[in-house]
Write a protein that holds these residues in place. Structure first.
Motif, mmCIF file in Angstrom:
data_model
loop_
_atom_site.group_PDB
_atom_site.id
_atom_site.type_symbol
_atom_site.label_atom_id
_atom_site.label_comp_id
_atom_site.label_asym_id
_atom_site.label_seq_id
_atom_site.Cartn_x
_atom_site.Cartn_y
_atom_site.Cartn_z
ATOM 1 N N THR A 99 0.945 -1.235 -0.074
ATOM 2 C CA THR A 99 -0.047 -0.020 0.075
ATOM 3 C C THR A 99 0.993 1.192 -0.019
ATOM 4 O O THR A 99 1.756 1.502 0.886
ATOM 5 C CB THR A 99 -0.930 -0.093 1.261
ATOM 6 O OG1 THR A 99 -1.794 -1.196 1.255
ATOM 7 C CG2 THR A 99 -1.992 1.184 1.342
ATOM 8 N N LEU A 100 0.824 2.287 -1.018
ATOM 9 C CA LEU A 100 1.616 3.415 -1.257
ATOM 10 C C LEU A 100 0.885 4.428 -0.147
ATOM 11 O O LEU A 100 1.794 5.121 0.384
ATOM 12 C CB LEU A 100 1.690 3.743 -2.564
ATOM 13 C CG LEU A 100 2.535 3.217 -3.593
ATOM 14 C CD1 LEU A 100 2.458 3.799 -4.796
ATOM 15 C CD2 LEU A 100 3.861 3.090 -2.984
ATOM 16 N N ARG A 101 -0.469 4.650 -0.317
ATOM 17 C CA ARG A 101 -1.018 5.612 0.408
ATOM 18 C C ARG A 101 -2.547 5.518 0.542
ATOM 19 O O ARG A 101 -3.031 4.685 0.082
ATOM 20 C CB ARG A 101 -0.661 7.049 -0.120
ATOM 21 C CG ARG A 101 -1.361 7.383 -1.525
ATOM 22 C CD ARG A 101 -0.818 8.457 -1.990
ATOM 23 N NE ARG A 101 -1.291 8.935 -3.334
ATOM 24 C CZ ARG A 101 -2.494 9.289 -3.899
ATOM 25 N NH1 ARG A 101 -3.207 9.749 -3.229
ATOM 26 N NH2 ARG A 101 -2.649 9.364 -5.069
ATOM 27 N N GLU A 102 -3.083 5.985 1.491
ATOM 28 C CA GLU A 102 -4.690 5.839 1.798
ATOM 29 C C GLU A 102 -5.067 7.197 1.457
ATOM 30 O O GLU A 102 -4.782 8.111 2.119
ATOM 31 C CB GLU A 102 -4.717 5.595 3.225
ATOM 32 C CG GLU A 102 -4.334 4.227 3.854
ATOM 33 C CD GLU A 102 -5.015 2.907 3.207
ATOM 34 O OE1 GLU A 102 -6.201 3.212 3.042
ATOM 35 O OE2 GLU A 102 -4.581 1.987 3.209
ATOM 36 N N GLY A 103 -6.083 7.370 0.841
ATOM 37 C CA GLY A 103 -6.837 8.452 0.495
ATOM 38 C C GLY A 103 -8.212 8.674 1.086
ATOM 39 O O GLY A 103 -8.502 7.678 1.790
ATOM 40 N N SER A 133 -7.473 3.879 -1.656
ATOM 41 C CA SER A 133 -6.194 3.524 -1.478
ATOM 42 C C SER A 133 -5.326 2.987 -2.636
ATOM 43 O O SER A 133 -5.781 2.346 -3.629
ATOM 44 C CB SER A 133 -6.282 1.967 -0.381
ATOM 45 O OG SER A 133 -7.017 2.465 0.675
#
Length: 61
Positions: free
Chosen positions: A17-21, A25
């Motif tokens: 997982t790079l980032r959570e928006g 995700s």
């Protein structure tokens, strides 16, 4: 398909997982260097889950 099951499948094949928006995700596969967005819903449509797997180069569920 449940979101947590899809994330477990992707992590099994090495995706991170790079980032959570707020609504999605972003998941990255280091082997293929491809990314895909996963919606933040409890249930993910089967067509969407297969598309995410194809985008990341992971075998479909």
């Amino acid at each position: 398909m449940k979101r947590r099951d899809l994330l477990a499948l992707l992590s099994k094949y090495g995706c991170k997982t790079l980032r959570e928006g707020g609504k999605h995700s972003i998941v990255w596969n280091p082997r293929t260097r491809q990314t895909s967005a996963i919606p933040r819903h409890r249930e993910i449509n089967e067509f969407t889950a297969r598309k995410i797997c194809r985008d990341l180069g992971v075998p479909e569920p």
